[in-house]
Design a protein around this motif. Sequence first.
Motif, PDB file in Angstrom:
ATOM      1  N   ASN A 327      -1.713   7.887  -0.848  1.00 40.27           N
ATOM      2  CA  ASN A 327      -0.593   7.319  -1.595  1.00 40.27           C
ATOM      3  C   ASN A 327      -0.929   5.874  -1.969  1.00 40.27           C
ATOM      4  OD1 ASN A 327       1.840   6.374  -2.596  1.00 40.27           O
ATOM      5  ND2 ASN A 327       3.079   7.268  -0.965  1.00 40.27           N
ATOM      6  N   HIS A 355       4.584  14.871  -3.374  1.00 38.43           N
ATOM      7  CA  HIS A 355       4.287  13.915  -2.307  1.00 38.43           C
ATOM      8  C   HIS A 355       4.221  14.689  -0.992  1.00 38.43           C
ATOM      9  CE1 HIS A 355       5.509  11.232   1.034  1.00 38.43           C
ATOM     10  NE2 HIS A 355       4.666  10.399   0.434  1.00 38.43           N
ATOM     11  N   GLY A 368      11.142  13.025  -1.135  1.00 32.29           N
ATOM     12  CA  GLY A 368       9.898  13.196  -1.876  1.00 32.29           C
ATOM     13  C   GLY A 368      10.060  14.275  -2.923  1.00 32.29           C
ATOM     14  N   VAL A 371       5.196  14.270  -8.312  1.00 35.51           N
ATOM     15  CA  VAL A 371       4.685  12.963  -8.767  1.00 35.51           C
ATOM     16  C   VAL A 371       3.938  13.130 -10.088  1.00 35.51           C
ATOM     17  CG1 VAL A 371       4.629  11.823  -6.531  1.00 35.51           C
ATOM     18  CG2 VAL A 371       2.707  13.297  -7.195  1.00 35.51           C
ATOM     19  N   VAL A 391       9.261   8.198  -4.640  1.00 39.40           N
ATOM     20  CA  VAL A 391       7.986   8.435  -3.956  1.00 39.40           C
ATOM     21  C   VAL A 391       8.046   7.699  -2.618  1.00 39.40           C
ATOM     22  CG1 VAL A 391       5.479   8.334  -4.078  1.00 39.40           C
ATOM     23  CG2 VAL A 391       6.804   8.493  -6.188  1.00 39.40           C
ATOM     24  N   LEU A 397      -0.657  12.046  -2.126  1.00 38.34           N
ATOM     25  CA  LEU A 397      -0.225  12.641  -3.378  1.00 38.34           C
ATOM     26  C   LEU A 397      -1.112  13.862  -3.583  1.00 38.34           C
ATOM     27  CD1 LEU A 397       0.235   9.534  -5.727  1.00 38.34           C
ATOM     28  CD2 LEU A 397       1.794  10.473  -4.004  1.00 38.34           C
TER      29      LEU A 397
END
Length: 530
Positions: A327, A355, A368, A371, A391, A397
């Motif tokens: 991340n 996430h 989450g 993404v 996020v 990710l």
Amino acid sequence: AVVVAVAIAASAISAPAPAPSIAAIPERASNFQLTDTNRLAHELHYFKDASAIVLMSQVNGGKTSRETAARLAKLQTQYKDQGVLFYAINSKDTRDAAAAEARVQKFAFPVLMDELQLVGEQLGIQREGEIFVVTPKTGFKIAYHGTAAEASKSIDAILAGKPVANPRVEVKAGAAIAFPGRESKAEHAKISYSAEVAPIIQAKCVACHQEGGIAPFAMDSYEIVKSMAPMMLESVMSERMPPYFADPHVGTFQNDNALTAEQNKTLIHWLEAGAPRGSGPDTLKEQASKAPDWPTSLGKPDLIVTLPSFDVPASGTVAYQNMRVDNPFNGDTWLRAIAIKPGERTVLHHVTSNHSPDRGATPAKIPGGSVGSYTPGAEPQVIATGAGAPVPAGGKLAFSMHYTTTGKAATDQTQIGYYTLKAPPQFIKRSTVISDFALKIPKGEARHKEVAYLEFPADAYLYTLYPHSHYRGWSVELKQKDADGKEALLLSLPKYDFNWQRDYDPVQPILIKKGTKLIASWIYDNSTNN
């Protein structure tokens, strides 16, 4: 109110009409796509395996239209097992009025709405009740044009593999249909490329058709446009281009890049006139540009994630590639937009993501979720004003990459651009799927319907509608049904295109109250025509 409107129309049509100007009937029917009164699209060249296609010019309330429709209904029954298709084309009335007429008269075949009159112009329609018999297996030749009374003879000859004895029969009965565009055909050669056509192309086409864009060629000069004119004409008439497929009668959307009615007619008439150059500067050449690395409307991302490169072989099936990166955000983050830039568009089919929290980590303060995602023809995901995509801090990710082979080896290294908010938003962006995995689409079925729904557990605003299917998906509609039973249509795609999977963002977010159902209705095509 509908019945009254139909009655008035019938009274008006029964009055004597001036004879229409003579229009030549073309040797062949050019490809087109029209939507019927039930919001389902029909493309002429899709029916390439039909024995014959019978088209009838129709207007609401017309005595000749109704009599001809009754004749065609009998012919449809007569030829139902011999691959002969029947349609009406309405180049005069509104869709709602034509739908009411079709219901009252119990038409046995679809009524295609030629709202811009471009198909009627091309076919040479002059009156209601004209019959065109098109033969796909001879290049969509118009094998017969005339009255319904003689149509069966032409169909019999076609089915027997014989020439039609009287391919052109004069049609005298029926009210004339005015085609202003055809009446001004001499003026079409005067349409200005510089002042009228180039601005349309710049506004609606160049975003893809520029150097480095996703289109296969750049529209950066008159010479290029002229060389592509026949393909452009067919692509616009068949509604493949521009790639925006929402029914203009249902909802209004921020990212609407369809041609307006006037733009459509201007471009088609100019192309039909031979795409004349005329005088004036070539603004496409003067304003030629390269596709930017990142969307102009968003600018450079606040943060860019570069995924590992992947070598795609020339052939074979490639397993989904699951890529995980640390991340990159420091602390809980809210996103206002996400743009995914494929390294090699020809092989990257789609990207999904999420996430992934660290195992055993303290529960995050914010939820989450996705993404970023990418599908064919996708545009950047821009979150609605006042909302943000969360996020959580830490974790990974995760990206699922679907690659397809093309016959040529390629290497992809995709990048994701993130645009962040400086403060927490008022609303949390969430995604949900309306789906039914228990699909059963019968073998050979051309128009199979499946329905799924989702009941909302809380109040929410809808700000993005995203239809997704695979190659059998033909059309889709989304409607809401309130707890009190009131229904409203939110989105209609008369023809879904797997190669252009787009977001449809309502101009104003739609408030959905707790207990409201969102109902998705898909039509699937499992026929040999697909």
